[in-house]
Design a protein around this motif. Sequence first.
Motif, PDB file in Angstrom:
ATOM      1  N   LYS A  88       0.846  -1.194   0.000  1.00 40.79           N
ATOM      2  CA  LYS A  88       0.000   0.000   0.000  1.00 40.79           C
ATOM      3  C   LYS A  88       0.882   1.245   0.000  1.00 40.79           C
ATOM      4  N   VAL A  89       0.564   2.190  -0.876  1.00 45.24           N
ATOM      5  CA  VAL A  89       1.348   3.425  -0.985  1.00 45.24           C
ATOM      6  C   VAL A  89       0.400   4.614  -1.138  1.00 45.24           C
ATOM      7  N   LEU A  90       0.969   5.811  -1.059  1.00 43.63           N
ATOM      8  CA  LEU A  90       0.262   7.042  -1.388  1.00 43.63           C
ATOM      9  C   LEU A  90       0.801   7.558  -2.709  1.00 43.63           C
ATOM     10  N   ILE A  91      -0.091   8.035  -3.551  1.00 46.08           N
ATOM     11  CA  ILE A  91       0.312   8.535  -4.864  1.00 46.08           C
ATOM     12  C   ILE A  91      -0.221   9.956  -5.038  1.00 46.08           C
ATOM     13  N   LYS A  92       0.681  10.898  -5.143  1.00 44.19           N
ATOM     14  CA  LYS A  92       0.298  12.293  -5.365  1.00 44.19           C
ATOM     15  C   LYS A  92       0.260  12.549  -6.862  1.00 44.19           C
ATOM     16  N   VAL A  93      -0.831  13.131  -7.336  1.00 46.87           N
ATOM     17  CA  VAL A  93      -1.014  13.367  -8.771  1.00 46.87           C
ATOM     18  C   VAL A  93      -1.279  14.850  -9.016  1.00 46.87           C
ATOM     19  N   ASN A  94      -0.549  15.423  -9.964  1.00 41.17           N
ATOM     20  CA  ASN A  94      -0.763  16.811 -10.372  1.00 41.17           C
ATOM     21  C   ASN A  94      -0.774  16.904 -11.883  1.00 41.17           C
ATOM     22  N   CYS A  95      -1.542  17.863 -12.408  1.00 45.58           N
ATOM     23  CA  CYS A  95      -1.431  18.160 -13.825  1.00 45.58           C
ATOM     24  C   CYS A  95       0.000  18.570 -14.139  1.00 45.58           C
ATOM     25  N   TYR A  96       0.500  18.165 -15.252  1.00 42.81           N
ATOM     26  CA  TYR A  96       1.900  18.394 -15.597  1.00 42.81           C
ATOM     27  C   TYR A  96       2.167  19.868 -15.877  1.00 42.81           C
ATOM     28  N   ILE A  97       3.055  20.441 -15.106  1.00 46.59           N
ATOM     29  CA  ILE A  97       3.566  21.793 -15.351  1.00 46.59           C
ATOM     30  C   ILE A  97       5.080  21.659 -15.351  1.00 46.59           C
ATOM     31  N   GLU A  98       5.699  21.786 -16.486  1.00 51.28           N
ATOM     32  CA  GLU A  98       7.083  21.342 -16.676  1.00 51.28           C
ATOM     33  C   GLU A  98       8.054  21.862 -15.624  1.00 51.28           C
ATOM     34  N   GLU A  99       8.142  23.172 -15.476  1.00 48.76           N
ATOM     35  CA  GLU A  99       9.151  23.722 -14.570  1.00 48.76           C
ATOM     36  C   GLU A  99       8.925  23.279 -13.128  1.00 48.76           C
ATOM     37  N   ARG A 100       7.663  23.367 -12.683  1.00 49.29           N
ATOM     38  CA  ARG A 100       7.358  23.044 -11.297  1.00 49.29           C
ATOM     39  C   ARG A 100       7.587  21.556 -11.015  1.00 49.29           C
ATOM     40  N   ASN A 101       7.181  20.693 -11.935  1.00 46.69           N
ATOM     41  CA  ASN A 101       7.308  19.260 -11.721  1.00 46.69           C
ATOM     42  C   ASN A 101       8.759  18.806 -11.743  1.00 46.69           C
ATOM     43  N   LYS A 102       9.549  19.393 -12.627  1.00 39.25           N
ATOM     44  CA  LYS A 102      10.972  19.063 -12.646  1.00 39.25           C
ATOM     45  C   LYS A 102      11.621  19.490 -11.339  1.00 39.25           C
ATOM     46  N   ARG A 103      11.206  20.651 -10.863  1.00 41.69           N
ATOM     47  CA  ARG A 103      11.769  21.184  -9.618  1.00 41.69           C
ATOM     48  C   ARG A 103      11.433  20.268  -8.446  1.00 41.69           C
ATOM     49  N   GLU A 104      10.169  19.826  -8.371  1.00 35.36           N
ATOM     50  CA  GLU A 104       9.773  18.967  -7.269  1.00 35.36           C
ATOM     51  C   GLU A 104      10.531  17.648  -7.309  1.00 35.36           C
ATOM     52  N   ALA A 105      10.629  17.045  -8.478  1.00 34.68           N
ATOM     53  CA  ALA A 105      11.331  15.769  -8.598  1.00 34.68           C
ATOM     54  C   ALA A 105      12.795  15.908  -8.226  1.00 34.68           C
ATOM     55  N   CYS A 106      13.415  16.984  -8.675  1.00 31.98           N
ATOM     56  CA  CYS A 106      14.829  17.223  -8.375  1.00 31.98           C
ATOM     57  C   CYS A 106      15.050  17.384  -6.881  1.00 31.98           C
ATOM     58  N   ASN A 107      14.185  18.153  -6.237  1.00 33.34           N
ATOM     59  CA  ASN A 107      14.352  18.395  -4.799  1.00 33.34           C
ATOM     60  C   ASN A 107      14.053  17.152  -3.976  1.00 33.34           C
ATOM     61  N   LEU A 108      13.093  16.344  -4.413  1.00 31.78           N
ATOM     62  CA  LEU A 108      12.814  15.096  -3.710  1.00 31.78           C
ATOM     63  C   LEU A 108      13.989  14.128  -3.831  1.00 31.78           C
ATOM     64  N   ASP A 109      14.703  14.185  -4.958  1.00 27.53           N
ATOM     65  CA  ASP A 109      15.911  13.364  -5.104  1.00 27.53           C
ATOM     66  C   ASP A 109      16.945  13.735  -4.048  1.00 27.53           C
ATOM     67  N   LYS A 110      17.044  15.032  -3.762  1.00 33.93           N
ATOM     68  CA  LYS A 110      18.020  15.490  -2.762  1.00 33.93           C
ATOM     69  C   LYS A 110      17.613  15.078  -1.352  1.00 33.93           C
ATOM     70  N   LEU A 111      16.329  14.759  -1.173  1.00 31.02           N
ATOM     71  CA  LEU A 111      15.826  14.339   0.138  1.00 31.02           C
ATOM     72  C   LEU A 111      15.646  12.823   0.220  1.00 31.02           C
TER      73      LEU A 111
END
Length: 430
Positions: free
Chosen positions: A36-59
């Motif tokens: 069982k997991v949680l899945i966060k879904v957002n409409c694709y917004i290129e700059e914001r989504n890349k930023r979130e993924a990049c920062n989550l990688d650092k965490l």
Amino acid sequence: MLVEIDSKTSTKITSETKIDGLYEGTKPDEVVEDRKVLIKVNCYIEERNKREACNLDKLEVPFPNVATRLDSGFFENDQIHNGEKCIYTVMPYYSDKTLNDVDLSTLGEENVKDILKQLTDGLSFIHDKKIIHRDLRPENVFYKVDNGKTTVVIYGFGLSKEILHAPLYNSSFTEDKTTDYSSPEMQPDSELDVTESTDVFSLGGIFYFILSEGKHAFGDEVSSRSHHIVNDKPNLSKLKCSEAEIAKNLIQRMINNKASDRPTMEEVKNHPFFWSNTDRLNFCTMLYRATEEWNFKRGLKGDLNLINPITGAKRRDYKMNDSKNNWCERLQLSTNECKLYDIPKNQAGCIKNLLNQSEVNYNGNSTYSLLCFIRHRKSHSDNEFVKKISLNDNYLWDFVKERFPKFLSILTVTVRESKDMSLIEVKYFY
């Protein structure tokens, strides 16, 4: 609802949650076929989504109070956002509750303080990774209880930014939506730089939300909050905890209108609000020793002599007698205290009697004089009932806090504002 969002990893959305944009789902791993997991879904917004993924990688290094990303990617499905391209982020299943869903009035004070400490530790971890969250609010904090243990987890990194060597300019935030918990520098049309202190402001708002059982530091009217934030008009009158004064002292600093006057996360962690009763008494002892090095009318000693420990008011003449707010008249034990400390009712005046037995001439309107009285608690008397209170740090501090709720806050502010360099030893506390 059953939506497969990644056929390679067999990741599926199984149901909606009460939290907007968050779904329950399954993702197999080496141990469990359908974990069982949680899945966060957002409409694709290129700059914001890349930023979130990049920062989550650092965490990605697991930390108990910060959400961990297990996987992420893109998908399109008619059941989600009308078939628009979406980005998903898979997280461990923390909870389907956030702080907004909790009846805060049911939490005990020790539990509340532990929650605030967890939030502080989580944000410190984020800042250590050179990331600013920028969207801290109760809705972005998971709340879970497992075997009686409460854990809070910060998530929602869609507006996060990496910060390395310089503050971020507000021009880079024009596409982002502010919230009720955003600092003045994150409000529309602000030309102020954004730093880690932006998150400190938001965290201070969450502290107040929790300690007031759901109130907002800038008023109940949602439409007025942005105006009150920009114009520095907080209302911290609804705190519901036994340590309201020292909590207010911390929150006021955290939501300061001027970013440079807010505490760092290290200062928040070390604030007297989080100290044990033993730490607070040790602070009083160190402060007393430090003040003894200076002339009576100069330095911190003189400052403390001019402040009434009950009202916090400063007086021009420290010898001035205010009988109504004389701390010497508030030392009688109550019936409940006698019962709590197992002291006979005829000994209810045992602490107050110390004033007559002591060679020290205490000034009932002086914070310094009260500090001196507390410092000398162990040498005042051989009375067994006095010792029962004075030698137990929890009993003694509760005794002081009940009568003089502003005392610790007065000491904290006076030391912080003092220009004396010789206070370095005392200031290490915070």
